[in-house]
Scaffold this active site. Structure first.
Site, PDB file in Angstrom:
ATOM      1  N   HIS A 243       0.867  -0.849   0.137  1.00 54.22           N
ATOM      2  CA  HIS A 243      -0.204  -0.037  -0.190  1.00 54.22           C
ATOM      3  C   HIS A 243       0.929   1.261   0.166  1.00 54.22           C
ATOM      4  O   HIS A 243       1.519   1.814   1.056  1.00 54.22           O
ATOM      5  CB  HIS A 243      -0.804  -0.050   1.442  1.00 54.22           C
ATOM      6  CG  HIS A 243      -2.231   1.042   1.025  1.00 54.22           C
ATOM      7  ND1 HIS A 243      -3.003   1.387   0.369  1.00 54.22           N
ATOM      8  CD2 HIS A 243      -1.950   2.064   2.105  1.00 54.22           C
ATOM      9  CE1 HIS A 243      -3.514   2.165   0.630  1.00 54.22           C
ATOM     10  NE2 HIS A 243      -3.111   2.560   1.150  1.00 54.22           N
TER      11      HIS A 243
ATOM     12  N   ASP B  62       0.300   5.043  -0.257  1.00 52.08           N
ATOM     13  CA  ASP B  62       0.175   6.648  -0.052  1.00 52.08           C
ATOM     14  C   ASP B  62       0.403   7.261  -1.047  1.00 52.08           C
ATOM     15  O   ASP B  62       1.896   8.246  -0.630  1.00 52.08           O
ATOM     16  CB  ASP B  62      -0.112   6.620   1.084  1.00 52.08           C
ATOM     17  CG  ASP B  62      -1.255   5.958   2.035  1.00 52.08           C
ATOM     18  OD1 ASP B  62      -2.280   5.593   1.673  1.00 52.08           O
ATOM     19  OD2 ASP B  62      -0.729   5.434   2.714  1.00 52.08           O
TER      20      ASP B  62
ATOM     21  N   ASP C 255      -8.258   1.192   2.177  1.00 52.37           N
ATOM     22  CA  ASP C 255      -7.700   1.670   2.695  1.00 52.37           C
ATOM     23  C   ASP C 255      -8.777   3.272   3.039  1.00 52.37           C
ATOM     24  O   ASP C 255      -8.143   4.187   2.446  1.00 52.37           O
ATOM     25  CB  ASP C 255      -6.096   2.161   2.578  1.00 52.37           C
ATOM     26  CG  ASP C 255      -5.840   3.214   4.031  1.00 52.37           C
ATOM     27  OD1 ASP C 255      -6.583   2.980   5.245  1.00 52.37           O
ATOM     28  OD2 ASP C 255      -5.052   3.902   3.984  1.00 52.37           O
TER      29      ASP C 255
ATOM     30  N   HIS D  62      -7.085   9.161  -1.180  1.00 51.33           N
ATOM     31  CA  HIS D  62      -7.457   8.794   0.573  1.00 51.33           C
ATOM     32  C   HIS D  62      -6.770   9.423   1.590  1.00 51.33           C
ATOM     33  O   HIS D  62      -7.022   9.172   2.651  1.00 51.33           O
ATOM     34  CB  HIS D  62      -7.771   7.610   0.571  1.00 51.33           C
ATOM     35  CG  HIS D  62      -6.883   6.652   0.918  1.00 51.33           C
ATOM     36  ND1 HIS D  62      -6.397   5.228  -0.481  1.00 51.33           N
ATOM     37  CD2 HIS D  62      -5.647   6.191   1.942  1.00 51.33           C
ATOM     38  CE1 HIS D  62      -5.644   5.176   0.109  1.00 51.33           C
ATOM     39  NE2 HIS D  62      -4.799   5.609   1.148  1.00 51.33           N
TER      40      HIS D  62
HETATM   41 ZN   LIG Z   1      -3.886   4.857   2.388  1.00 52.08          ZN
END
Ligand SMILES: [Zn+2]
Length: 1021
Positions: A255, A257, A367, A571
């Site tokens: 993941h 970001d 997420d 996000h």
């Molecule tokens: Zn995230």
């Protein structure tokens, strides 16, 4: 049985013994080590490798600390493998207590993650295999690019966490003993099964015996004992499952970001580190699959690291590197509007298709802080039928009761949803997690299939050799689920086939957490809203210019602007949960998008207008509008205001450009204002509003229906400042207890009339808010509407405070209605159940509405997203003041507006959608007159059918329009147009043809189902 090695029956002590032995075993994986020659260059920033290769380096020693935080340091590593290491596997070991990347011959080879990384005190990836079988005498030349931050950036709340970052602790070559390594992982699996299987299960006992026997067998001086120990493990691990066992698909994943506790510039390097590590693992572990979402990240690699991108493309073709997700980034789905969500898929899928030859059937959103009810339809229309997240496992009140189910959206569209039961997207693929996954799975009665996502994440990192070694041993072992590497597509197809009698979840997947993200970092929300509108307008005007003036459509420019806006919808950017630097970047992006959007707008208008004395009124919305606006200097109007501007009333059709003079209307209705000792009375033909000297509404009578709108003895437009001290996740959370503690109820200390009619009346007020802040507001009413506007300026200097405005209303309903993308959702106004209570603060787009069946009130906003409606009090969240991760979040000047709109009929049937659109995008005039009188493209005859988007088709042939039913009503509508088109087709959101449409003349009858989205492609003539 030989009594000397009989296992002693004390489970706890035996487990402690196993743990002690495990550490000893681990310490023997590397045998000999030798230091390397090391030189260092403190880079001026995130520079290219070519620049780093030619820099001046100086000798450096272990124990040095490299600073400041966020700086980049390059190292050159030189060594010669000793001759007596012949035949050995040699690794380079590195720990700079930071993130790093190995470069060989100018190419990124692998990420490294040192100690103090946010996951553990020890490094999680410190070894880079140099040679599998040394001949001795090999020259080793490497470069290391070290970034002085860890997986989670640099802590802004606790500086002590940063003290360990940046120390050079290890730089050496070492002999790797693969024999010990193999035994070690056999042993870990068996010992973990002893530890984590239910104590009373046969397999737990058997595992305890086998692990203990391995300890007894290993003799460090006798290599044959290693083989015997492996045989003990092999015998235990070869005992297989029955057919009814749960099947776990393991998917490697990182993941990353797109920005969060680090800026986008660092994200690009996180991608390089993570992707190069994953590619390396694919060579040693052919079964390994790596899932990569977010087209934006792959596009960065394509543009900035082309050689790495080629390696990725090769592994995509081999089926090991798996692009998935379908969207441009993993977006927030509370704040972006409907068209933004569409574009996330359009540009995401287009990228996947162009680059890798296929779109993704999976929406990958592990997420994100809540999932809009509009998504299932948008997904279906974008070629997506599967949905993955696990975020709802963070719910504070109600944990998900299903992991595999059908998710049904607003219009009835369904997708197959799966929540990985391990409740994380960053699993380390341990026996403990695998067992928890099975135990926690809520759908054993319906399916044997589930997913485990493994790999370090949030800040990237991804799968490690340790994870892969464990997975390799868990394939089919009695006591564990069946574990297999699988692509997400394979998994979902298996689940679809296997899932019996699936349950259905209808409507939004509300996230019972992180409710502050509807409000934190107000400027990014404002920027997003204005950019969405700007791009909408530019697309309409450019389409008009293309059709009427044969002007070229700015495809590339618009794509780039959209991509910038979509990236900021990531996000952690749009929700307001990132560090300050991310918001400086975002602010610059919005400024650029708005400026470039303005240029494109001007360019389109230039080709639609001729230079002349007059003005043109431009309506970029799909509704007829009647509004009071300030007219150009020198115009005749009906009211001069204190700025010297002249107000007039104009009327214009949908998506139309008309000479301003022809739109002007003489208005006979008037609005008045009277001041007395109690305050002000504002009155027109529709409403009478009483405002006290505090700036609060004490009475609002809607005259047509004889309704008092304000609760008796209550005050509307009531500001309340609450203490807002989340127990955790400062920028993310507004906790349920915030409403218990009021810090201040600000009221006006100055209030006066600034406009007195006849077209518009306005009062201005000022107040102090909290200790340090000030608020100025104008409240206005025109002669032609029931709508009361509140334009507000705040100088905000609070700490851990939540400013809201409350409207206690004289209405009763057990639910309130909120705009969501392309429709609305209803939520309770009471706290009957834990599900109701959890929704004490909810997201909405431009409006919320509180209505009885025949009458109600809408509260509109022009850049806010957090609402609450409890009892009869409808309220809007205005500003927060979190201090982490951005200590200065939201400090400074804010300018926003909201409006109260009393109306008959329910919002479904009323035109609240248009009311909110007009409130957000006031009519504008431009200099010059239209090249022809009737510049208009399309019209629809039903007010609940929103013609929301008019754009050039992606394939360059004609126009695509998007229409949506937003009232929740089966509707027969007629679409009219004015141009000649060769052919009309319905298409999906990716603009793929669905079917040809027979039409008579320049009109088309279209039947809509509730909340249905229909896109039409008009091919050029
Ligand atoms: Zn995230």
């Amino acid at each position: 049985m030989n009594g000397d090695i009989c296992m002693q029956k004390h489970r706890d002590l035996t487990l402690k013994r196993l743990q002690t032995f495990q550490k000893l075993l681990e310490s023997k994986i590397y045998t000999k080590a030798m230091p390397v020659e090391l030189s260092h260059f403190a880079a001026p920033g995130r520079i290219k490798v070519e620049e780093a290769m030619h820099a001046q380096y100086q000798t450096v020693t272990l124990g040095t600390r490299f600073q400041p935080f966020w700086s980049t340091h390059w190292f050159k590593v030189h060594s010669i493998i000793p001759n007596d290491w012949e035949g050995q596997e040699v690794h380079f070991l590195w720990d700079s207590s930071s993130e790093a990347c190995i470069w060989v011959d100018g190419q990124p080879k692998q990420g490294l993650t040192g100690s103090n990384n946010g996951y553990s005190d020890d490094p999680v990836r410190s070894a880079f295999p140099v040679v599998l079988k040394a001949t001795g005498g090999e020259v080793v030349n490497l470069m290391v690019e070290a970034a002085m931050n860890n997986f989670f950036g640099i802590s802004t709340s606790d500086p002590r966490k940063n003290e360990g970052i940046g120390w050079l602790r290890q730089a050496e070559l070492a002999i790797f003993d693969r024999n010990v390594w193999n035994i070690y992982w056999d042993y870990v699996i068996v010992a973990d099964m002893a530890r984590y299987l239910p104590q009373d299960s046969p397999r737990a006992g058997q595992a305890l015996f086998a692990a203990n026997q391995m300890v007894n067998t290993i003799d460090w001086d006798d290599l044959t004992s290693f083989q015997l120990a492996r045989e003990i493990a092999a015998e235990f691990l070869s005992q297989t499952n029955g057919e009814g066992q749960h099947r776990l698909s393991v998917l490697g994943h990182a993941h990353i970001d797109t920005a969060w506790l680090w800026p986008i510039a660092e994200t690009k390097r996180k991608c390089v580190r993570t992707f190069s590590s994953a590619l390396n693992l694919m060579e040693s572990y052919p079964q390994f699959r790596f899932v990569c979402s977010q087209a934006q990240q792959l596009n960065w690699i394509k543009l900035e690291y082309p050689a790495l991108y080629q390696r990725i493309q090769k592994k995509v073709r081999a089926g090991q590197f798996i692009p998935a997700g379908g969207t441009w980034v993993e977006p927030d789905t509370n704040v972006p509007n409907g068209e933004s969500l569409v574009r996330q898929f359009l540009y995401g899928q287009k990228f996947f298709d162009q680059e890798f030859g296929a779109i993704s059937e999976i929406f990958w959103e592990p997420d994100v802080f809540g999932y809009s009810a509009a998504l299932p339809q948008i997904m279906r229309l974008a070629g997506v039928k599967y949905f993955l997240t696990q975020k709802l496992s963070w719910n504070e009140f109600n944990k998900p009761i299903r992991h595999s189910f059908l998710w049904e959206g607003l219009d009835g569209s369904r997708v197959l949803a799966h929540f990985p039961p391990v409740d994380t997207y960053n699993s380390l693929a341990t026996v403990k997690e695998v067992l928890f996954n099975v135990k926690n799975y809520q759908d054993h009665e319906r399916s044997k299939e589930s997913i485990l996502l493994y790999g370090y994440g949030d800040g990237g990192g991804g799968p490690s050799v340790e994870m892969l070694e464990q997975i390799a041993r868990m394939g089919n072992v009695d006591g564990l689920p069946l574990v297999e590497h699988r692509s997400p597509q394979d998994f979902f197809e298996r689940l679809e086939h296997d899932l019996k009698d699936p349950t259905v979840w209808v409507g939004e997947l509300y996230f019972e957490n992180h409710r502050g993200t509807y409000t934190s970092q107000a400027a990014v929300k404002l920027g997003n809203r204005r950019c969405e509108e700007k791009l909408h307008d530019v697309e309409f005007l450019s389409s008009l210019a293309m059709l009427f003036s044969k002007s070229p459509y700015p495809f590339e420019e618009l794509l780039e602007l959209w991509q910038q806006v979509l990236t900021n919808q990531f996000h952690d950017i749009l929700p307001g949960s990132s560090i300050a630097e991310v918001y400086q970047d975002a602010k610059a992006v919005y400024k650029e998008v708005l400026a470039n959007g303005d240029q494109l707008r001007k360019k389109a208008l230039k080709s639609l207008l001729k230079e002349s004395e007059g003005y043109t009124l431009v309506n970029t919305l799909g509704c007829r509008r009647l509004e009071v606006i300030p007219l150009p200097e020198g115009s005749s109007g009906q009211q001069v205001i204190d700025t010297g501007e002249i107000l007039g009333v104009v009327e214009i059709g949908p998506y139309q450009l008309q000479p301003l003079e022809t739109t002007k209307k003489q208005e006979n209705r008037i609005v008045q204002i009277i001041e007395d000792q109690h305050g002000f009375t504002l009155e027109n033909d529709f409403v009478q509003v009483k405002i006290n000297m505090n700036g609060q509404i004490t009475s609002l009578i809607e005259k047509t229906n004889h309704r008092q709108c304000i609760a008796i003895h209550e005050f509307a437009n009531q500001f309340v400042l609450y203490e807002d001290l989340p127990y955790d996740y400062d920028a993310w959370n507004a906790d349920i207890y915030y409403a218990e503690k009021i810090k201040h109820r600000p009221v006006a200390n100055q209030i006066r009339i600034v406009e007195s009619g006849p077209l518009r009346v306005k009062i201005a007020l000022e107040m102090k808010v909290g200790k340090e802040s000030t608020l100025k507001q104008t409240i206005s009413l025109t002669a032609i509407s029931t709508q009361i506007d509140f334009e507000t300026w705040v100088e905000w200097q609070e700490s851990h405070s939540f400013l809201r405005v409350l409207f206690p209303l004289n209405l009763r309903s057990s639910f309130a209605t909120y705009e969501t993308q392309y429709g609305w959702v209803q939520r309770p106004t009471h706290y009957n159940t834990s599900f109701d209570l959890a929704q004490f603060e909810v997201p909405a787009q431009r409006w919320a509405d509180f209505s009885e069946p025949d009458f109600g009130i809408s509260l509109l906003n022009n850049c806010k997203y957090g609402y609450a409606c409890h009892g009869s009090v409808l309220s809007l969240s205005l500003l927060r003041a979190p201090k982490d991760p951005d200590p200065n979040a939201d400090m400074g000047a804010h300018h926003f507006s909201y409006a109260l709109w009393p109306h008959a009929l329910t919002p479904q049937l009323s035109t609240v959608w248009w009311q909110a659109a007009q409130f957000n995008q006031p009519l504008q005039f431009v200099k010059g007159l239209p090249v022809q009188n009737d510049l208009q493209l399309f019209m629809v005859n039903a007010p609940n059918i929103i013609l929301d988007t008019i754009k050039a088709a992606e394939d360059g042939d004609g126009i695509v329009i998007r229409m949506v039913e937003v009232a929740g009503i089966h509707t027969k509508s007629v679409l009219y147009w004015k141009n000649e088109f060769l052919l009309v087709e319905t298409c999906d959101l990716l603009e793929r043809k669905l079917e040809s449409v027979a039409h008579s003349g320049k009109k088309l009858e279209i039947d809509f189902k509730p909340f249905e989205i229909i896109s039409l492609h008009f091919h050029a003539d």
